[in-house]
Write an enzyme that holds these catalytic residues in place. Structure first.
Site, mmCIF file in Angstrom:
data_model
loop_
_atom_site.group_PDB
_atom_site.id
_atom_site.type_symbol
_atom_site.label_atom_id
_atom_site.label_comp_id
_atom_site.label_asym_id
_atom_site.label_seq_id
_atom_site.Cartn_x
_atom_site.Cartn_y
_atom_site.Cartn_z
ATOM 1 N N ASP A 101 0.864 -1.183 0.000
ATOM 2 C CA ASP A 101 0.000 0.000 0.000
ATOM 3 C C ASP A 101 0.900 1.232 0.000
ATOM 4 O OD1 ASP A 101 -2.007 1.893 0.388
ATOM 5 O OD2 ASP A 101 -3.132 0.603 1.755
ATOM 6 N N ASP A 202 -2.751 4.807 -2.615
ATOM 7 C CA ASP A 202 -3.692 5.544 -1.782
ATOM 8 C C ASP A 202 -4.027 6.902 -2.396
ATOM 9 O OD1 ASP A 202 -4.991 5.714 0.992
ATOM 10 O OD2 ASP A 202 -3.720 7.490 1.021
ATOM 11 N N GLU A 244 -6.580 4.080 -5.692
ATOM 12 C CA GLU A 244 -7.761 4.511 -4.958
ATOM 13 C C GLU A 244 -8.189 5.871 -5.516
ATOM 14 O OE1 GLU A 244 -9.243 5.260 -0.361
ATOM 15 O OE2 GLU A 244 -7.261 5.948 -0.983
ATOM 16 N N HIS A 318 -10.458 -1.176 4.945
ATOM 17 C CA HIS A 318 -10.051 -0.645 6.252
ATOM 18 C C HIS A 318 -10.719 0.683 6.589
ATOM 19 C CE1 HIS A 318 -7.596 1.322 3.262
ATOM 20 N NE2 HIS A 318 -7.299 2.272 4.135
ATOM 21 N N ASP A 319 -11.324 1.342 5.598
ATOM 22 C CA ASP A 319 -11.991 2.623 5.818
ATOM 23 C C ASP A 319 -13.509 2.513 5.877
ATOM 24 O OD1 ASP A 319 -9.734 4.258 5.937
ATOM 25 O OD2 ASP A 319 -9.671 4.561 3.770
#
Length: 541
Positions: A101, A202, A244, A318-319
């Site tokens: 990531d 990200d 993302e 995770h969000d």
């Protein structure tokens, strides 16, 4: 080796791990790399092809690792570079790739670059970040940071403001500076040389920001920067890359994921994720899911990218809160609704992502505010109370949408702390681990885990899952989500009851002619039980 016609990731299933919550190996209450390595056999049994690791780099942990202070080292809480090399190697033995990531929009304010940048305007690292002149009491404009407060912070030593879209401790990098881009390419190639299988990037759609114009995503130089990065790093390899992109639509997703390979393999887009928030407001401003709109949005992406791009398929990360609690039923029909969501998603074209615990049907955890650790949650609690919101309403939103819902420790067994740690867990374990845990589900034939395992096996067995086109069926039906996939002489029919009620005589016989590949109930003709899901395969001669 993957070919240009059929990259390995088109038929793959990717599993996301949030390292601090997956498995602790040393008793400090925080998950780590050795803990992940110890659980690789579990993941191999599930059948996944790659692991996406949330950040494990050195970090002050202001935003749980998404504030990086050293991109080429491992934070001691997770282990060492040697531990990472071991994980990569042990995963490879099980035909599992490791996806890193990368947070390239911003760094930590404790990164050596920023420590130098804020010393003086003449420092060579000053232009690695986004600065603007101003008055100490008058920021350059009224832009707000995603985690609350102004997006601008004053530094007296240089008499300037730096820009940060997130925490004050996450200054935005200046991609307009070619030296910054060169440094980023070195970082990416460092990890490629260590043997990783790809990257998740990200908030990558925000790197070409123009804060003077209040542009944060989809800036005019965005695709030029991505293509340059591609040419200098992962372009021409079989690495999987997923960006993302909260601001993505179908048109620019085609550019991101064009089969020519000039940018990424795919992007995470979030149009479906925002359907339960009031339009024009924040994610905390809740409204019931527009179920018919969900059918429309998912179908639009399926047809829009077919043959000219690639979908990433996900409900959780995770969000995001747990889908079984968010849009399903985490009580009476927890298992049935968890399996239905899995069926609906894994039957579509794209690469499915499973977030840790999703394969067990893990649920949200409605804690007291003192139990939460997420910076975003704590900020919204503080800010909304200050704005006059009732605490009961603020907590209702946090229980529904807070990021810590996804970050509670992995529920391995019914021992203390769910088998996650022998110490005190960094975040409270969901109390329902006594009923929901991997040890129980791996030994139960009709568990949520067994169902995910079967779905993954189907995707590997039948190329139609990766290659088939998509057509929405029963588009006006207020209860059923049905679609078909067609490829060569085969047709898949995917039929899902999205609700906690029985639907009588709703499935046309035509959809049931083929072989039943999977269902979360014993088949019973043309009616659907609550949250029932089926996939049929019809073979034409």
């Amino acid at each position: 080796m993957a070919t240009s016609k059929s990259p390995w990731w088109k038929s793959a299933v990717i599993y996301q791990i949030y390292p601090r919550s997956f498995q602790d190996s040393n008793g400090d209450g925080i998950g780590d790399l050795q803990g992940i390595t110890s659980r690789l056999d579990y993941l191999a049994d599930l059948g996944i092809d790659a692991i996406w690791l949330s950040p494990v780099y050195r970090s002050p942990q202001d935003d749980n690792g998404y504030d990086i202070s050293d991109y080429c080292d491992i934070d001691p809480m997770f282990g060492t570079l040697a531990d990472m090399d071991t994980l990569i190697g042990e995963a490879r033995k099980r035909n599992i790739r490791i996806i890193m990531d990368l947070v390239l929009n911003h760094s930590s304010d404790e990164h050596p670059w920023f420590l130098e940048a804020k010393k003086s305007r003449d420092n060579p690292f000053h232009d690695y970040y986004v600065w603007r002149d101003g008055n100490e009491d008058v920021p350059p404009n009224d832009m707000k940071a995603c985690f609350g407060g102004s997006a601008w912070t004053w530094v007296p030593d240089v008499q300037q403001y730096y820009f940060h879209q997130f925490s004050v401790k996450q200054p935005d990098l200046n991609w307009d500076n070619p030296k910054v881009r060169e440094e980023i390419y070195k970082i990416i190639n460092f990890w490629i040389e260590r043997g990783v299988g790809g990257f998740r990037l990200d908030v990558i759609d925000q790197i070409a920001k123009e804060p003077d114009l209040k542009i944060t995503n989809n800036g005019p130089m965005l695709h030029a920067y991505i293509r340059e990065m591609n040419r200098h790093t992962f372009g021409g390899t079989d690495l999987v890359t997923v960006g993302e992109a909260w601001g993505a639509n179908v048109d620019n997703a085609k550019i991101y994921s064009d089969p020519s390979g000039r940018e990424f393999s795919m992007v995470f887009q979030f149009e479906h994720i925002g359907l339960d928030q009031i339009h024009g407001k924040e994610k905390w401003d809740l409204k019931p899911l527009d179920w018919m709109e969900l059918k429309k949005v998912l179908s639009k992406w399926q047809t829009g990218l077919h043959g000219c791009g690639w979908n990433s398929l996900f409900w959780n990360n995770h969000d995001l809160p747990r889908i079984v609690s968010r849009w399903g039923d985490d009580g009476k029909y927890r298992e049935e609704s968890a399996k239905m969501f899995a069926t609906l998603l894994h039957g579509m074209q794209g690469t499915p992502y499973i977030y840790q615990g999703e394969e067990l049907g893990m649920t949200n955890a409605p804690y007291d505010i003192s139990d939460y650790r997420d910076i975003e949650t704590l900020h919204i609690y503080r800010d909304r109370l200050a704005e006059g919101y009732a605490e009961e309403d603020v907590m209702r939103s946090i229980h529904a949408k807070g990021r810590d819902n996804a970050r509670t420790p992995m529920q391995w067994d019914s021992s203390e702390n769910a088998g996650f740690t022998v110490g005190k867990p960094w975040l409270k374990v969901n109390p329902n681990y006594l009923q929901i845990n991997a040890a129980e589900e791996c030994n139960t034939a009709d568990s949520v885990f067994a169902y995910y395992k079967a779905l993954i096996a189907l995707r590997k067995k039948y190329p139609i899952f990766a290659e088939g086109d998509y057509q929405l069926l029963m588009g006006d039906d207020p209860d059923v989500f049905a679609y078909k996939r067609t490829w060569k002489e085969q047709t898949l029919y995917v039929i899902c009851n999205f609700h906690a009620k029985k639907l009588n005589e709703v499935i046309p016989e035509e959809y049931r002619k083929g072989t039943l590949l999977i269902s979360n109930y014993a088949e019973q003709g043309s009616s659907l039980k609550p949250y029932e899901a089926r996939i049929y395969l019809e073979q034409r001669n």
